[in-house]
Structures are given as structure tokens and as C-alpha cells.
Design an enzyme around this catalytic site. Structure first.
Site, mmCIF file in Angstrom:
data_model
loop_
_atom_site.group_PDB
_atom_site.id
_atom_site.type_symbol
_atom_site.label_atom_id
_atom_site.label_comp_id
_atom_site.label_asym_id
_atom_site.label_seq_id
_atom_site.Cartn_x
_atom_site.Cartn_y
_atom_site.Cartn_z
ATOM 1 N N ASP A 22 0.770 -1.290 -0.010
ATOM 2 C CA ASP A 22 -0.058 -0.063 -0.094
ATOM 3 C C ASP A 22 0.939 1.066 -0.110
ATOM 4 O O ASP A 22 1.792 1.286 0.492
ATOM 5 C CB ASP A 22 -0.962 -0.020 1.257
ATOM 6 C CG ASP A 22 -2.143 0.800 1.113
ATOM 7 O OD1 ASP A 22 -2.346 1.324 -0.040
ATOM 8 O OD2 ASP A 22 -2.726 1.119 2.122
ATOM 9 N N GLY A 23 0.332 2.250 -0.613
ATOM 10 C CA GLY A 23 0.904 3.505 -0.533
ATOM 11 C C GLY A 23 1.612 4.096 -1.686
ATOM 12 O O GLY A 23 2.058 5.086 -1.725
ATOM 13 N N HIS A 39 2.589 3.165 -9.174
ATOM 14 C CA HIS A 39 2.602 2.004 -9.364
ATOM 15 C C HIS A 39 3.879 1.579 -9.749
ATOM 16 O O HIS A 39 4.186 0.400 -9.656
ATOM 17 C CB HIS A 39 1.452 1.618 -10.203
ATOM 18 C CG HIS A 39 0.001 1.859 -9.560
ATOM 19 N ND1 HIS A 39 -0.331 1.697 -8.082
ATOM 20 C CD2 HIS A 39 -1.101 2.460 -9.722
ATOM 21 C CE1 HIS A 39 -1.433 2.032 -7.726
ATOM 22 N NE2 HIS A 39 -2.044 2.692 -8.773
ATOM 23 N N LEU A 133 11.154 -20.110 -5.242
ATOM 24 C CA LEU A 133 10.271 -19.004 -4.606
ATOM 25 C C LEU A 133 8.928 -19.242 -5.422
ATOM 26 O O LEU A 133 9.094 -19.027 -6.637
ATOM 27 C CB LEU A 133 10.562 -17.651 -4.778
ATOM 28 C CG LEU A 133 9.763 -16.543 -4.287
ATOM 29 C CD1 LEU A 133 9.684 -16.721 -2.819
ATOM 30 C CD2 LEU A 133 10.215 -15.159 -4.582
ATOM 31 N N ARG A 196 -5.169 -2.551 8.538
ATOM 32 C CA ARG A 196 -6.353 -3.088 7.988
ATOM 33 C C ARG A 196 -5.746 -4.524 7.264
ATOM 34 O O ARG A 196 -4.668 -4.453 6.704
ATOM 35 C CB ARG A 196 -7.195 -2.480 7.115
ATOM 36 C CG ARG A 196 -8.216 -1.210 7.858
ATOM 37 C CD ARG A 196 -8.804 -0.859 6.883
ATOM 38 N NE ARG A 196 -8.154 -0.083 5.805
ATOM 39 C CZ ARG A 196 -7.979 1.336 5.766
ATOM 40 N NH1 ARG A 196 -8.220 1.890 7.088
ATOM 41 N NH2 ARG A 196 -7.271 1.879 4.946
#
Ligand code: FPP
Length: 248
Positions: A22-23, A39, A133, A196
Site C-alpha cells: 500500500d502507498g 505503481h 520461490l 487493516r
């Protein structure tokens, strides 16, 4: 679910790390840039974290990149995000494969542009043989939608007489989730200062440890990752049980 160690301490590294990235928007706006540029820089941060997970031997990384709620964003931002995933899947897949990364995309395919769905399938197939991974990108993902989709699939099996309702238990239910085959996350990191869970992996995070940082996703560094991993190392995970003392 990952098994707790005998003394209730977390194993030194999470086996499965999940990140709410986020951010990006705030990062960009603070610099007078477009949200899209935020982004773009978010991709850089993701590259860093993938490399860091490979280097540290963390075998599962799941990132929340586009939620079912993100369709409510302005149409141009949604379109730009779809193009961004498409480009990432084209441009990064060879580099990811070279690092031994397998790509999975978790979420509803319905509603996504057809060519993007094809690109997703290509990237997943191309990297299917890798196991250093497992990078799962949650895209058009919602935790409640995932549970509903699983419930529908199970109900269809039961209605067709292929599944005894009495046989439905937590293990079976988990096999119908998008995350089938993945262990539950041990650690969830959220950047951007919120506390959240935002409809992310609702079923799977039942016993995950949570780490929140005010660092905005494009700024998230290896040092920030190591800070979260260090905090995780000191968590006492009891999975609802009592602390077990040292073994005799
Ligand atoms: C949250 O920041 C971020 C997103 C909704 C998109 C996450 C996408 C990336 C990190 C890049 C794309 C990833 C892939 C794999 C293609 P926000 O826009 O909600 O930021 P804000 O809270 O500051 O507005």
C-alpha cells in the site's frame, strides 16, 4: 498451516510471507507525479523484495496487487494497472524464471481482459517447473469472493453426488481456495501505515503474525524487510495453545 515449533517461538524465517503493498498513490502525489508513476515504482519495490526473498530462502511470497474493490478506482487507473500487469508478465518472466521463481496469480479470471488472462496462463506455465520461490500475485482478488467461489465449487460437487457433505472439513475446504497447495502465510506485512487486512487472504491468515509499517510501498527496502523479519523472529506463536516450556 505451518506447524508451531515445540517452544512456541516462531521459526527464524517465515515460510510464507504475504504483503499488502500500500502507498503507491501517496508516494506519487507527494512528488507531484501521477498515481500511475507510483505503481511503476511499486514494481521496483516488488523486484527488490522478490530478490531478497530468494536470497534469504523464503519459499513462498504472496502480494496483494489488485483487489476486487479496486475496480471502483477511476477507469484510467484500472486500465493502467491491467496494462502494468500485462507488461510485467512479458518483461519480467525470464528474469523470474532465471531466479527459480514460479509465478501464480490468485483471483477471479472472470472480468479480466481476455488477453491478460492468456498472458497470466503463459507466465504460470512457463515458470511451472520452478520451486525456489513461489510468487503468488493476488489480482482481481477478494478474500470473501474466494470463500464464496470455494463454497460454490464444493456445493456443485455435493449436488452432483461426487462429494459427501459430511466429508467437508477445513483441509478439504482449503483445497478449493485459490491458494490450494500453498501453506498458510506466517507473516503479513502491510506498508502505507494502515492496520487493516482489507479482504486479503481472510481464511489463510487465521494464525499469521501481522507487521505494519508507515513506509510507503515504493520506498520499501531490504532493510525494512529485515526489520519485519527480525520482529517476526521474536514473536511467540501459540496457535491458540498455551506456551510449552523447554523439553526435558
Ligand atoms: C496500493 O497503493 C497499491 C495498489 C492498489 C496496486 C499495487 C500494485 C503494484 C505494487 C504494482 C503492480 C503490481 C504488479 C504485480 C503488476 P494505493 O494506490 O492504494 O496507494 P495509496 O493508498 O497511497 O493511494
Amino acid at each position: 498451516m505451518s506447524a508451531p515449533s515445540m517452544n512456541g517461538q516462531a521459526p527464524s524465517l517465515p515460510r510464507h510471507l504475504a504483503i499488502i503493498m500500500d502507498g503507491n498513490g501517496r508516494w506519487a502525489v507527494r512528488r507531484g507525479l501521477s498515481r500511475h508513476e507510483g505503481h511503476e515504482m511499486g514494481i521496483e519495490a516488488l523486484r527488490r523484495v522478490v530478490r531478497a526473498c530468494v536470497a534469504r530462502g523464503i519459499p513462498y511470497l504472496t502480494v496483494y496487487a489488485f483487489s476486487t474493490e479496486n475496480w471502483e478506482r477511476p477507469a484510467d487507473e484500472v486500465a493502467a494497472l491491467m496494462r502494468l500487469l500485462d507488461r510485467v508478465l512479458i518483461e519480467e518472466v525470464d528474469e523470474l524464471a532465471a531466479q527459480g521463481v514460479r509465478v501464480r496469480v490468485l483471483g477471479r479470471r472472470k472480468g479480466l481482459p481476455e488477453d491478460l488472462v492468456a498472458r497470466i496462463e503463459q507466465a504460470c506455465q512457463k515458470t511451472a517447473g520452478n520451486d525456489r520461490l513461489i510468487l503468488s500475485v493476488a489480482w482481481n482478488y477478494g478474500g470473501r469472493a474466494e470463500i464464496v467461489d470455494a463454497a460454490q465449487a464444493i456445493a456443485r460437487e455435493a449436488a452432483a453426488g461426487r462429494l459427501d457433505p459430511e466429508a467437508i472439513n477445513e483441509t478439504l475446504f482449503a483445497e478449493y481456495l485459490y491458494t490450494a497447495g500453498l501453506p498458510d502465510p506466517d507473516l503479513v506485512i502491510r506498508t502505507g501505515g494502515e492496520f487493516r487486512i482489507s479482504n486479503f487472504l481472510l481464511w489463510q491468515v487465521a494464525y499469521a503474525e501481522f507487521w505494519a509499517t508507515p513506509v510507503l510501498w515504493p520506498d520499501f527496502s531490504e532493510r525494512d524487510l529485515d526489520e519485519a523479519l527480525e520482529a517476526y523472529r521474536h514473536r511467540s506463536r501459540r496457535f491458540g495453545r498455551v506456551e510449552v516450556g523447554p523439553q526435558p
